[in-house]
Design an enzyme around this catalytic site. Sequence first.
Site, short mmCIF file in Angstrom:
data_model
loop_
_atom_site.label_atom_id
_atom_site.label_comp_id
_atom_site.label_asym_id
_atom_site.label_seq_id
_atom_site.Cartn_x
_atom_site.Cartn_y
_atom_site.Cartn_z
N GLY A 117 -0.89 -6.55 7.07
CA GLY A 117 0.42 -5.48 5.88
C GLY A 117 1.87 -5.47 6.01
CG HIS A 118 3.96 -2.81 4.03
ND1 HIS A 118 4.31 -1.99 3.38
CD2 HIS A 118 3.34 -1.66 5.11
CE1 HIS A 118 4.20 -0.65 3.03
NE2 HIS A 118 2.98 -0.51 4.06
#
Length: 359
Positions: free
Chosen positions: A252-253
Amino acid sequence: MALTLEELVKRFGGEIAGDAQCKVGGLAPLDQAGPQQLAFLANPKYLSQVESTRAGAVLIAPKDLEKLGAAAGGRNFIVTPNPYAYFARVAQMFIDLATPQRAAGVHPSATIDPAAQVAASAVIGPHVTVEAGAVIEDGVQLDANVFVGRGTTIGAGSHLYPNASVYHGCKVGPRAIIHAGAVIGSDGFGFAPDFVGDGDARTGSWVKIPQVGGVTIGPDVEIGANTTIDRGAMADTVIEECVKIDNQVQIGHNCRIGAYTVIAGSAGIAGSTTIGRHCMIGGAAGIAGHVTLGDYVIITAKSGVSKSLPKAGIYTSAFPAVDHGEWNKSAALVRNLDKLRERIKALEAALAAQGGTDA
């Protein structure tokens, strides 16, 4: 191409026990190798296979050669502290020797923006797209249908396999390997709630949060097929040097993955999580967002991590497979734990009352 043991030792080190002029032209398992092949022993439990192997030579650790004793007689060995790593290096050498070198240049069907910089030594395959401001450094190979977004840099000696995509504003370090279908720099999963009211009366929607960061990938990183690494919301998602990521992993970011960490297939790492150096993440493990794993943490397959684990060690939360009937019995016990707890409390209260009467 066959090489003598002497030539191998000159390239990779180690010591020869046996015929230094023995030639090997490939590798095979101990139980399948022939006289022109090199085998290796990485696990002592297979020591008996060394006694019966037909391999021309065997990579072996000093302690295992000592265990063989007289049974080693007449066989050829390269003695090295880490036979498995030695095997990997020799295997890569044979692959490199057998693989034709591709000529540098740009395939006629590729689309290269005039504002992109492509090194003369790069190999650009069919239907590749390189957008404006992108930099393709020396010796890079971009296979068919690779996409490189605007302003992205692909470091020297990197190889992107077919259909890999690296979005805009990303940095890929030197000697990276990105396998087919991987996507680097797609939007992170970020949405702000904008709702009014409750229940059936609730109105509004989710507002997409622009992801204005990028992805920075260090040197010697390998990323498996169909793995996705999201761009950061504001700062970059960072994959440090020599990280190895298997197929179909989701990162994920705003995550940071520490150097030399390995992540097995189907693992999922939620946003803003930091994983330390030299960690090992098992297949299908799930790691929640905004947590930190310290250096040398090992997460076993299918485990779920919901809080930070700063201390090095092995962590497990998965339930291993058991006989179906046993599983059903265990599940029934779990369902009845509340009732059992109440019965125990009642028994304890009765015993306490009885003790008080006797006193």
